[in-house]
Design a protein around this motif. Structure first.
Motif, PDB file in Angstrom:
ATOM      1  N   UNK A 160     -76.877  87.470  91.272  1.00  6.51           N
ATOM      2  CA  UNK A 160     -78.019  86.952  91.023  1.00  6.51           C
ATOM      3  C   UNK A 160     -78.737  86.552  92.336  1.00  6.51           C
ATOM      4  N   UNK A 161     -78.511  87.066  93.214  1.00 10.17           N
ATOM      5  CA  UNK A 161     -79.033  86.601  94.712  1.00 10.17           C
ATOM      6  C   UNK A 161     -80.611  86.705  94.645  1.00 10.17           C
ATOM      7  N   UNK A 162     -81.408  87.506  93.824  1.00 12.88           N
ATOM      8  CA  UNK A 162     -82.711  87.619  93.704  1.00 12.88           C
ATOM      9  C   UNK A 162     -83.091  86.208  93.341  1.00 12.88           C
ATOM     10  N   UNK A 163     -82.336  85.189  92.889  1.00 15.48           N
ATOM     11  CA  UNK A 163     -82.879  83.919  92.320  1.00 15.48           C
ATOM     12  C   UNK A 163     -82.602  82.936  93.434  1.00 15.48           C
ATOM     13  N   UNK A 164     -82.473  83.395  94.569  1.00 18.56           N
ATOM     14  CA  UNK A 164     -82.264  82.324  95.687  1.00 18.56           C
ATOM     15  C   UNK A 164     -83.252  81.554  96.031  1.00 18.56           C
ATOM     16  N   UNK A 165     -84.557  82.366  95.978  1.00 20.83           N
ATOM     17  CA  UNK A 165     -85.852  81.646  96.385  1.00 20.83           C
ATOM     18  C   UNK A 165     -86.255  80.574  95.518  1.00 20.83           C
ATOM     19  N   UNK A 166     -86.050  80.872  94.144  1.00 21.59           N
ATOM     20  CA  UNK A 166     -86.259  80.099  93.207  1.00 21.59           C
ATOM     21  C   UNK A 166     -85.270  78.780  93.341  1.00 21.59           C
ATOM     22  N   UNK A 167     -83.870  78.970  93.518  1.00 17.39           N
ATOM     23  CA  UNK A 167     -83.039  78.059  93.696  1.00 17.39           C
ATOM     24  C   UNK A 167     -83.321  77.085  94.823  1.00 17.39           C
ATOM     25  N   UNK A 168     -83.708  77.920  96.068  1.00 17.17           N
ATOM     26  CA  UNK A 168     -84.112  76.971  97.221  1.00 17.17           C
ATOM     27  C   UNK A 168     -85.432  76.183  97.009  1.00 17.17           C
TER      28      UNK A 168
ATOM     29  N   UNK B 138     -94.154  78.120  96.381  1.00 15.39           N
ATOM     30  CA  UNK B 138     -93.288  78.983  97.349  1.00 15.39           C
ATOM     31  C   UNK B 138     -92.925  80.020  96.304  1.00 15.39           C
ATOM     32  N   UNK B 139     -92.643  79.591  95.102  1.00 19.50           N
ATOM     33  CA  UNK B 139     -91.922  80.378  94.081  1.00 19.50           C
ATOM     34  C   UNK B 139     -92.738  81.794  93.805  1.00 19.50           C
ATOM     35  N   UNK B 140     -94.140  81.504  93.866  1.00 20.78           N
ATOM     36  CA  UNK B 140     -95.155  82.513  93.454  1.00 20.78           C
ATOM     37  C   UNK B 140     -95.571  83.356  94.684  1.00 20.78           C
TER      38      UNK B 140
END
Length: 266
Positions: free
Chosen positions: A27-35, A172-174
């Protein structure tokens, strides 16, 4: 400078752990949201710390803030050591790297230097990110004082500016992580720096609010981009290298700005 080097190693290892944990679960594609969430937690912690420390100073002494902060730090370390799970990826490669380190031990700073010497093409990217992320940090206090804001109000203003940092982390999420985005962020940052030099207090305050907003957009996208191009076997070293370049730039920039301000502008 020593603190910058130490922070570089900690921040690189921490980000690598987060990304590899997500990668292990695919699920590395969720990294930005987690960051983004990590950045928000960082800013909220700063706000809480400012209010809490101010209360301690008001009701007690400034020395007690250090004692209490030390206690909280140790509690955090204990919790982290018990709660964090160890990520194991590419186990064969990891064992090989570990064996190389045991046979030829190197100081962390030397390891980073060797990595950068073999990846010179990334140094320019790191410097660009350092310019985007660090250039305005040393300017806000002296400039606010120069436009007539009293010293005792800086803490309140800083807390309010941190609210814009939180908004930047959410925004930044968007925002797409791309070279075009970083170019636009650079142009916007340059315009903000020009406004920072104004003698108008309202304009200076608005420019710093915009800077804190853009700064955290850059922070989240930078982490997303760098983790996207880093390999698992070198991720912690790569991120530590970027942090070292960034912090070294910040230290040098602070000295340069101080020299220019003291000996060339007055």
């Amino acid at each position: 400078m020593r603190a910058d080097i130490g922070w570089s190693l900690i921040s690189g290892a921490g980000e690598a752990l987060v990304f590899e944990s997500l990668k292990k679960d695919k699920i590395e594609h969720k990294f930005k949201h987690l960051m983004s969430n990590i950045s928000i937690a960082d800013e909220v912690s700063t706000l809480i710390g400012m209010v809490f420390s101010s209360a301690i100073i008001y009701f007690s002494t400034i020395q007690n803030t250090f004692y209490i902060a030390t206690g909280i730090m140790f509690l955090t370390l204990i919790y982290g050591s018990l709660a964090l799970r160890e990520v194991r990826v590419h186990e064969t490669a990891a064992k090989k790297i570990a064996a190389e380190i045991e046979n030829q031990p190197q100081p962390n700073f030397k390891r980073i230097s060797n990595f950068l010497s073999k990846h010179k093409d990334y140094i320019l990217i790191m410097i660009i990110f350092a310019c985007l992320y660090e250039s305005g940090r040393v300017l806000w206090q002296p400039q606010l004082l120069s436009v007539g804001i009293k010293l005792e109000y800086l803490g309140i203003i800083y807390a309010l500016l941190k609210l814009f940092s939180i908004l930047g982390s959410i925004a930044a999420r968007k925002v797409a992580t791309s070279k075009k985005t970083f170019f636009y962020l650079g142009v916007v940052s340059a315009c903000i720096f020009l406004l920072m030099g104004s003698s108008s207090m309202p304009l200076v305050l608005l420019s710093f609010a915009a800077y804190f907003f853009v700064e955290n957009i850059t922070r989240v996208l930078q982490s997303d981009y760098l983790n996207g191009i880093a390999e698992s076997r070198n991720r912690a070293t790569f991120l530590s290298s970027n942090s070292l370049v960034q912090n070294s730039f910040s230290s040098s920039y602070t000295v340069l700005i101080g020299y220019v301000g003291q000996y060339m502008l007055f």
